[in-house]
Design a protein around this motif. Structure first.
Motif, PDB file in Angstrom:
ATOM      1  N   GLN A  73       8.404  55.164  14.074  1.00 39.16           N
ATOM      2  CA  GLN A  73       9.752  55.291  14.621  1.00 39.16           C
ATOM      3  C   GLN A  73      10.056  56.735  14.994  1.00 39.16           C
ATOM      4  O   GLN A  73      10.700  57.000  16.017  1.00 39.16           O
ATOM      5  CB  GLN A  73      10.775  54.753  13.619  1.00 39.16           C
ATOM      6  N   GLU A  96       7.942  57.328  18.298  1.00 35.69           N
ATOM      7  CA  GLU A  96       8.462  56.739  19.535  1.00 35.69           C
ATOM      8  C   GLU A  96       9.677  57.497  20.052  1.00 35.69           C
ATOM      9  O   GLU A  96       9.955  57.489  21.249  1.00 35.69           O
ATOM     10  CB  GLU A  96       8.781  55.260  19.349  1.00 35.69           C
ATOM     11  N   LYS A 114       5.225  52.487  20.188  1.00 39.14           N
ATOM     12  CA  LYS A 114       5.886  51.179  20.281  1.00 39.14           C
ATOM     13  C   LYS A 114       4.860  50.045  20.204  1.00 39.14           C
ATOM     14  O   LYS A 114       5.091  49.019  19.539  1.00 39.14           O
ATOM     15  CB  LYS A 114       6.678  51.092  21.582  1.00 39.14           C
ATOM     16  N   LYS A 117       9.802  44.864  20.534  1.00 37.19           N
ATOM     17  CA  LYS A 117       9.087  46.135  20.671  1.00 37.19           C
ATOM     18  C   LYS A 117       8.069  46.068  21.804  1.00 37.19           C
ATOM     19  O   LYS A 117       7.900  47.040  22.558  1.00 37.19           O
ATOM     20  CB  LYS A 117       8.395  46.483  19.351  1.00 37.19           C
ATOM     21  N   GLU A 150       9.729  46.663  25.072  1.00 33.92           N
ATOM     22  CA  GLU A 150      10.054  48.068  25.343  1.00 33.92           C
ATOM     23  C   GLU A 150       8.896  48.802  26.017  1.00 33.92           C
ATOM     24  O   GLU A 150       9.104  49.829  26.663  1.00 33.92           O
ATOM     25  CB  GLU A 150      10.437  48.779  24.044  1.00 33.92           C
TER      26      GLU A 150
END
Length: 519
Positions: free
Chosen positions: A197, A200, A221, A240, A243
């Motif tokens: 996290q 990204e 991701k 995810k 994305e």
């Protein structure tokens, strides 16, 4: 573990340099003073040193080879010849804690983790903005280090489940850190998610083509999506994956050469690559920046390869004759001795008779072509994450959430049609039958990319509602064992045994730690 971590330090002048011996032995490293390495370029050098650990000095190290032995040999596509002793143990499920490949991969993974922890501490200590750089570059460097550490822990938990979790440099170690106990897989995965996290949010969407092997926000991701898939968190995985889609990456089209050209040594920065191990193509780099895939993938009588990754003829038989992906297998070739080697007719090949035709006992994969190489080295990109996998992950996750749906069909068809296969239609699919189609397509698309073992386990979990993760593994693997008595329902083949070298040197462990992991 303490032997790996005892003095994990970098000597940084032009690059990061480490020297080590094989196995979990005492290691000697050049010592640096963190208070003197205070410039942004030192941070970049530290990052490069962590990337270098993906190869573990090239040849067979980590992603350059041995990791794929653990991912590919124990399943239903790759097998072994009699010359590959350690590989035979993996292929036939007769391995134990002394298997050298298991030990090598453990060491490689924790070397990378150690470098990442040291690099993180070093970069954190550097005042980038005050030294002519920017805070954004500092956060990027930290993002790259955290991504690589997350990847290493992802591999470790895939192979062993619970593993020691170490997130600090050696200078901060307590006595307990030198002989670390196991950390639950859930806790390690929480650390992976935190690292990804951060990555990204702080990594760029892309780099110049010359830096295709650096981690991007899309790579973070995609790895998060893979982890959510493994955890069965379907909505998170689908979201995810979405994305990653429709931005930086796309499929290599048939007009561009399709999958058959994906792994060519001249194709280093295609938009389908999300994250790769990029090997050097400079003469003399063997053993440092190369990989072993080309030479191990093909047989001697084709181009003097080692032939350590023969594939079952049954695998060739699952392909439609019009499927371009079948062209990445040795269905027919002229041997060095002037004969033609053909797959038998009963497996979908051309067949033939002596003396002009020899019938193949195996096929070999051509994803890592042994061409344009120097001194038996491989300079192909080794794919760690690619866009087709993202599409197939989202298709699978949506099917688990909704059952058959048009989005899943469209994603599957995008992968199929670029290999000249016709589109699937909704028809009479159920969640169960479409799941089977998805895993069959994944097998054809991602063979020899390290995905099959994990796919079989995830397939088993889904098909049994979590009750029997080894359902599909047993169904596909057991019939191929040369001795059916090798299989034991008392062994958890989801995980490997912890390596003997670690058991012998880590005082918090003993041999009982492998109960249920070996016969």
């Amino acid at each position: 573990m303490k032997q790996i971590y005892k003095i994990i330090v970098f000597f940084m002048t032009i690059s990061v340099v480490l020297s080590c011996t094989s196995g979990l032995q005492e290691e000697t490293f050049s010592v640096y003073d963190i208070n003197k390495l205070t410039n942004p370029e030192n941070g970049d050098q530290a990052v490069v040193g962590v990337y270098a650990a993906l190869k573990d000095n090239g040849g067979y190290g980590y992603y350059a080879g041995y990791l794929y032995w653990l991912f590919e040999y124990p399943v239903d596509v790759v097998t072994t010849t009699i010359t590959s002793r350690q590989g035979i143990q993996l292929d036939q499920l007769t391995y134990d804690a002394s298997n050298s490949v298991i030990n090598q991969v453990w060491v490689s993974i924790y070397k990378l983790i150690a470098r990442a922890n040291e690099a993180e501490a070093l970069i954190t200590n550097i005042a980038y903005a005050a030294k002519g750089s920017t805070e954004a570059v500092k956060q990027q460097h930290l993002g790259e280090v955290k991504f690589l550490r997350a990847l290493a822990y992802y591999d470790a938990t895939t192979l062993w489940g619970a593993v020691p979790l170490l997130l600090k440099p050696a200078a901060e170690f307590t006595e307990a850190d030198k002989n670390p106990a196991l950390t639950s897989q859930a806790e390690v995965e929480a650390a992976i998610i935190a690292d990804l996290q951060f990555a990204e949010m702080n990594l760029p969407a892309s780099y110049a083509s010359s830096e295709v092997a650096r981690a991007t926000s899309g790579a973070a991701k995609a790895l998060l999506a893979r982890l959510y898939m493994r955890r069965g968190e379907w909505q998170k995985a689908a979201d995810k994956a979405a994305e990653v889609m429709g931005k930086t990456y796309d499929l290599r089209t048939k007009a561009e050469g399709g999958l058959a050209s994906m792994f060519n040594t001249n194709n280093r920065s295609d938009n389908e690559f999300i994250f790769v191990l990029k090997s050097s193509n400079e003469a003399g780099s063997y053993g440092i920046n190369s990989n072993s895939f080309g030479i191990n993938s093909t047989p001697w009588d084709l181009n003097r390869g080692y032939g350590n990754f023969p594939l079952h003829l049954n695998f060739y038989a699952i392909f439609d004759s019009q499927d371009d992906r079948r062209n990445l297998l040795t269905g027919s070739y002229k041997t060095l001795y002037g004969q033609t080697m053909n797959v038998p007719v009963e497996y979908g090949g051309l067949g033939g008779e002596l003396p002009d035709v020899v019938l193949a006992k195996y096929v070999y994969n051509l994803k890592y072509p042994h061409v344009n190489n120097y001194n038996y080295a491989g300079f192909n990109n080794i794919t760690i994450l690619r866009y087709a996998d993202v599409l197939m992950m989202r298709a699978e996750a949506l099917n688990e959430l909704q059952g058959p749906n048009q989005q899943s069909m469209d994603l599957i068809n995008a992968v199929r049609t670029r290999s000249a296969m016709p589109e699937l239609t909704m028809g009479n699919y159920t969640k169960e039958t479409l799941r089977d189609v998805i895993f069959d397509e994944r097998n054809k698309e991602f063979f020899m990319e390290g995905r099959r073992r994990e796919d079989l386990i995830r397939w088993g979990k889904s098909a049994s509602n979590g009750a029997n993760p080894l359902l599909k593994f047993k169904e596909k693997v057991k019939p191929l064992l040369r001795d059916q008595n090798t299989w034991s329902d008392q062994v958890n083949y989801e995980v490997y045994p912890y390596p003997i070298n670690e058991i012998q040197t880590n005082t918090s462990w003993n041999s009982s730690i492998n109960a249920g992991r070996v016969k």
